[in-house]
Design a protein around this motif. Structure first.
Motif, PDB file in Angstrom:
ATOM      1  N   THR A 177      30.727   3.651  31.491  1.00  0.00           N
ATOM      2  CA  THR A 177      30.115   4.477  32.084  1.00  0.00           C
ATOM      3  C   THR A 177      29.181   3.847  33.041  1.00  0.00           C
ATOM      4  O   THR A 177      28.941   2.841  32.952  1.00  0.00           O
ATOM      5  CB  THR A 177      28.794   4.844  31.117  1.00  0.00           C
ATOM      6  N   GLY A 178      29.488   4.518  34.102  1.00  0.00           N
ATOM      7  CA  GLY A 178      27.856   3.356  35.741  1.00  0.00           C
ATOM      8  C   GLY A 178      26.900   3.016  34.687  1.00  0.00           C
ATOM      9  O   GLY A 178      25.852   1.737  34.357  1.00  0.00           O
ATOM     10  N   SER A 179      25.972   3.436  33.557  1.00  0.00           N
ATOM     11  CA  SER A 179      24.891   3.566  32.932  1.00  0.00           C
ATOM     12  C   SER A 179      25.175   1.998  32.180  1.00  0.00           C
ATOM     13  O   SER A 179      23.905   1.556  31.918  1.00  0.00           O
ATOM     14  CB  SER A 179      24.575   4.411  32.089  1.00  0.00           C
ATOM     15  N   LEU A 180      26.191   1.646  31.428  1.00  0.00           N
ATOM     16  CA  LEU A 180      25.990   0.705  30.832  1.00  0.00           C
ATOM     17  C   LEU A 180      26.616   0.000  31.811  1.00  0.00           C
ATOM     18  O   LEU A 180      25.830  -1.152  31.515  1.00  0.00           O
ATOM     19  CB  LEU A 180      26.899   1.062  29.932  1.00  0.00           C
ATOM     20  N   ILE A 181      27.257  -0.667  32.695  1.00  0.00           N
ATOM     21  CA  ILE A 181      27.527  -1.336  33.800  1.00  0.00           C
ATOM     22  C   ILE A 181      26.188  -2.086  34.231  1.00  0.00           C
ATOM     23  O   ILE A 181      26.129  -2.988  34.183  1.00  0.00           O
ATOM     24  CB  ILE A 181      28.458  -0.306  35.191  1.00  0.00           C
ATOM     25  N   LEU A 182      25.716  -1.004  34.890  1.00  0.00           N
ATOM     26  CA  LEU A 182      24.149  -1.649  35.328  1.00  0.00           C
ATOM     27  C   LEU A 182      22.947  -1.906  34.046  1.00  0.00           C
ATOM     28  O   LEU A 182      21.816  -2.920  34.577  1.00  0.00           O
ATOM     29  CB  LEU A 182      23.538  -0.142  36.105  1.00  0.00           C
ATOM     30  N   ALA A 183      23.475  -1.790  32.973  1.00  0.00           N
ATOM     31  CA  ALA A 183      22.147  -2.507  31.669  1.00  0.00           C
ATOM     32  C   ALA A 183      23.085  -4.144  31.756  1.00  0.00           C
ATOM     33  O   ALA A 183      22.160  -4.433  31.365  1.00  0.00           O
ATOM     34  CB  ALA A 183      22.914  -1.572  30.260  1.00  0.00           C
ATOM     35  N   ALA A 184      23.775  -4.730  32.613  1.00  0.00           N
ATOM     36  CA  ALA A 184      24.537  -6.048  31.986  1.00  0.00           C
ATOM     37  C   ALA A 184      23.945  -6.776  32.522  1.00  0.00           C
ATOM     38  O   ALA A 184      22.925  -5.900  33.784  1.00  0.00           O
ATOM     39  CB  ALA A 184      25.814  -6.199  32.804  1.00  0.00           C
ATOM     40  N   ARG A 185      23.575  -7.585  32.322  1.00  0.00           N
ATOM     41  CA  ARG A 185      22.745  -9.038  32.941  1.00  0.00           C
ATOM     42  C   ARG A 185      22.842  -9.517  34.002  1.00  0.00           C
ATOM     43  O   ARG A 185      22.297  -9.905  34.360  1.00  0.00           O
ATOM     44  CB  ARG A 185      21.984  -9.537  31.721  1.00  0.00           C
ATOM     45  N   LEU A 186      24.347  -9.072  34.069  1.00  0.00           N
ATOM     46  CA  LEU A 186      24.627  -9.848  35.075  1.00  0.00           C
ATOM     47  C   LEU A 186      26.296  -9.576  35.760  1.00  0.00           C
ATOM     48  O   LEU A 186      27.579  -8.819  34.337  1.00  0.00           O
ATOM     49  CB  LEU A 186      25.667 -11.689  34.868  1.00  0.00           C
ATOM     50  N   LEU A 187      26.281  -9.220  36.901  1.00  0.00           N
ATOM     51  CA  LEU A 187      28.297  -8.691  37.204  1.00  0.00           C
ATOM     52  C   LEU A 187      28.457  -9.292  38.057  1.00  0.00           C
ATOM     53  O   LEU A 187      28.270  -9.753  39.069  1.00  0.00           O
ATOM     54  CB  LEU A 187      27.944  -7.137  38.227  1.00  0.00           C
ATOM     55  N   LEU A 188      29.655  -9.949  37.885  1.00  0.00           N
ATOM     56  CA  LEU A 188      30.869 -11.024  38.803  1.00  0.00           C
ATOM     57  C   LEU A 188      32.099  -9.744  39.069  1.00  0.00           C
ATOM     58  O   LEU A 188      32.752  -9.331  38.381  1.00  0.00           O
ATOM     59  CB  LEU A 188      30.981 -12.255  38.197  1.00  0.00           C
ATOM     60  N   LEU A 217      26.913  -1.252  43.171  1.00  0.00           N
ATOM     61  CA  LEU A 217      26.192  -2.662  43.068  1.00  0.00           C
ATOM     62  C   LEU A 217      25.098  -2.444  44.354  1.00  0.00           C
ATOM     63  O   LEU A 217      24.434  -2.942  44.655  1.00  0.00           O
ATOM     64  CB  LEU A 217      27.498  -3.234  44.457  1.00  0.00           C
ATOM     65  N   SER A 218      24.639  -1.565  44.429  1.00  0.00           N
ATOM     66  CA  SER A 218      23.978  -1.360  45.406  1.00  0.00           C
ATOM     67  C   SER A 218      22.231  -0.877  44.613  1.00  0.00           C
ATOM     68  O   SER A 218      20.615  -0.634  44.430  1.00  0.00           O
ATOM     69  CB  SER A 218      23.649   0.055  46.844  1.00  0.00           C
TER      70      SER A 218
END
Length: 229
Positions: A177-188, A217-218
């Motif tokens: 889910t998007g909320s889990l993606i946003l919790a990541a320490r780093l998105l590459l 991404l925003s």
């Protein structure tokens, strides 16, 4: 969101890999990475198991998935199957270091199981699972993970994994889910080829884009795009 542009694809892949390696050096213990599928992922895996085979501490990495198609692992469309063939097998990554989504299982049941798994493996003091790094793909239609404009409710669903349906093929998928993606320490985010360059340009020029990719991404704490032809 930071965008790094390179003249050729392999330079973008190398820069992304070095960024992940630098983050690993600054951490201790196991390093938890979620992988995406698709054609870009294939190029990334071939680079990792080739030029970078001896330049990352692969034994520290624990692998998970951003999303998976609801197919068996030996199906050509399986994201796990692709990674097994191009990355895990060449590097002899231990099976215990790979946490695959079981696409052959009933989707709702598997989404619940995988949500529970990451809760056990990754939850911090606040109870929120946080990946050290997510390698995120973006489609030309601006979907990311298996979150499409038609399933945008998954952007704000509770942190975990849910079932999604591809809007054109009707294929069932399991996605972060998007909320889990946003919790990541780093998105590459690797973006390779002329069409993906155009997509990256669109994101840069429209920071408030309401597509799934634009939304995430925003809002991401730390997201870096690596763009190359």
């Amino acid at each position: 969101m930071n965008i790094h542009s390179y003249s050729v694809a392999h330079e973008a892949i190398e820069a992304l890999t070095r960024r992940m390696a630098d983050r690993m050096l600054g951490s201790a213990g196991s390093f938890h990475v979620a992988l995406s599928g698709g054609e870009t992922a294939k190029r990334l895996f071939q680079f990792w198991s080739g030029p970078f085979a001896d330049r990352l501490d692969w034994d520290r990495i624990r692998f998970y998935w951003v999303d998976e198609r609801c197919v068996p692992p030996d199906d050509p469309q399986s994201n796990f199957g692709t990674a097994e063939r191009l990355l895990f097998s060449p590097l002899t990554v231990p099976a215990s270091h790979v946490h695959r989504i079981r696409g052959e299982q009933p989707p709702e049941t598997e989404a619940e199981r995988y949500t529970h798994l990451i809760g056990q493996e990754l939850s911090g003091p606040d109870g929120m699972p946080r990946f050290d790094c997510i390698v995120l793909g973006i489609g030309e239609d601006m979907h990311t993970a298996s979150i499409f404009s038609e399933t945008s409710f998954l952007l704000t669903a509770e942190p975990g994994y849910r079932v999604s349906i591809h809007p054109r093929s009707a294929q069932m998928r399991i996605t972060m889910t998007g909320s889990l993606i946003l919790a990541a320490r780093l998105l590459l985010v690797p973006m390779l080829g002329e069409r993906k360059i155009a997509t990256a340009r669109h994101l840069a020029e429209r920071p408030n884009d309401r597509s799934p990719a634009g939304y995430l991404l925003s809002r991401a704490e730390q997201a870096e795009l690596f763009v190359g032809a």
